[in-house]
Motif scaffolding. Structure first.
Motif, PDB file in Angstrom:
ATOM      1  N   THR A 195       0.859  -1.178   0.000  1.00  0.00           N
ATOM      2  CA  THR A 195       0.000   0.000   0.000  1.00  0.00           C
ATOM      3  C   THR A 195       0.897   1.230   0.000  1.00  0.00           C
ATOM      4  O   THR A 195       1.620   1.475   0.966  1.00  0.00           O
ATOM      5  N   THR A 248      -2.597   5.768   2.067  1.00  0.00           N
ATOM      6  CA  THR A 248      -4.039   5.681   2.279  1.00  0.00           C
ATOM      7  C   THR A 248      -4.655   7.034   1.982  1.00  0.00           C
ATOM      8  O   THR A 248      -4.197   8.060   2.491  1.00  0.00           O
ATOM      9  N   HIS A 289      -8.635   9.132   1.319  1.00  0.00           N
ATOM     10  CA  HIS A 289      -9.976   9.119   1.904  1.00  0.00           C
ATOM     11  C   HIS A 289     -11.001   9.428   0.823  1.00  0.00           C
ATOM     12  O   HIS A 289     -10.822  10.368   0.042  1.00  0.00           O
ATOM     13  N   THR A 321      -9.909  -0.202  -2.797  1.00  0.00           N
ATOM     14  CA  THR A 321      -8.501  -0.281  -3.164  1.00  0.00           C
ATOM     15  C   THR A 321      -8.338   0.112  -4.617  1.00  0.00           C
ATOM     16  O   THR A 321      -9.071  -0.362  -5.477  1.00  0.00           O
ATOM     17  N   ARG A 364      -4.873   2.511  -0.746  1.00  0.00           N
ATOM     18  CA  ARG A 364      -6.058   2.166   0.051  1.00  0.00           C
ATOM     19  C   ARG A 364      -6.920   3.419   0.161  1.00  0.00           C
ATOM     20  O   ARG A 364      -6.402   4.509   0.432  1.00  0.00           O
ATOM     21  N   ALA A 417      -9.959   4.893   2.272  1.00  0.00           N
ATOM     22  CA  ALA A 417     -10.785   4.703   3.471  1.00  0.00           C
ATOM     23  C   ALA A 417     -12.055   5.553   3.368  1.00  0.00           C
ATOM     24  O   ALA A 417     -12.104   6.542   2.630  1.00  0.00           O
TER      25      ALA A 417
END
Length: 151
Positions: free
Chosen positions: A70, A73, A75, A122, A147, A149
């Motif tokens: 990953t 991350t 959002h 993802t 990733r 979220a």
């Protein structure tokens, strides 16, 4: 994925990709007194790293380091401003098919890439520039995931 398939992706008009990257809107955050969410800043370096077999090869290195499946991350619904610095010895791309994104990062250059993931999950990314079969087929080097979220 074999190098031939990646090369086919690179054959698409490079000039169009360069124009798309150079025509990005202002990259400042959209925060402020109106309560909007500030853009997420991400910094990534493409550089040559020591591979598990002791040789060297290129890798996209984010906060998790080389070999991290990953890269970072994000959002859902929040704009990402990704700065990519290429310290490698060849050009690379940051390609995310699901977003229609294919940014070229020339040797010694820095590129800012802006995108907004719409939903959690993802996103697969890859580099389509042939730069070594192992690094191109191994997550965390020239391929991996972002990733996303829930916000």
């Amino acid at each position: 994925m074999h190098i031939g398939k990646r090369t086919a992706l690179l054959v698409a008009p490079l000039a169009a990709f360069c124009l798309a990257v150079s025509a990005l809107p202002a990259l400042a955050g959209n925060g402020g007194k109106h309560g909007k969410v500030k853009a997420q800043a991400v910094h990534v370096v493409v550089k040559d790293v020591t591979l598990p077999d002791g040789t060297t090869g290129p890798a996209f290195v984010g906060s998790g380091g080389a070999g991290a499946k990953t890269l970072f991350t994000a959002h859902a619904g929040r704009r990402v401003v990704m700065t990519v610095v290429n310290r490698s010895t060849t050009m690379h791309t940051f390609t995310v098919k699901a977003l229609g994104l294919n940014a070229i990062v020339m040797v010694g250059k820095t590129v800012k890439i802006t995108f907004t993931p719409k939903k959690a999950g993802t996103l697969a990314w890859l580099c389509v520039t042939p730069c070594g079969e192992w690094v191109m087929d191994t997550d965390g080097y020239m391929t991996g995931h972002v990733r996303v979220a829930k916000s």
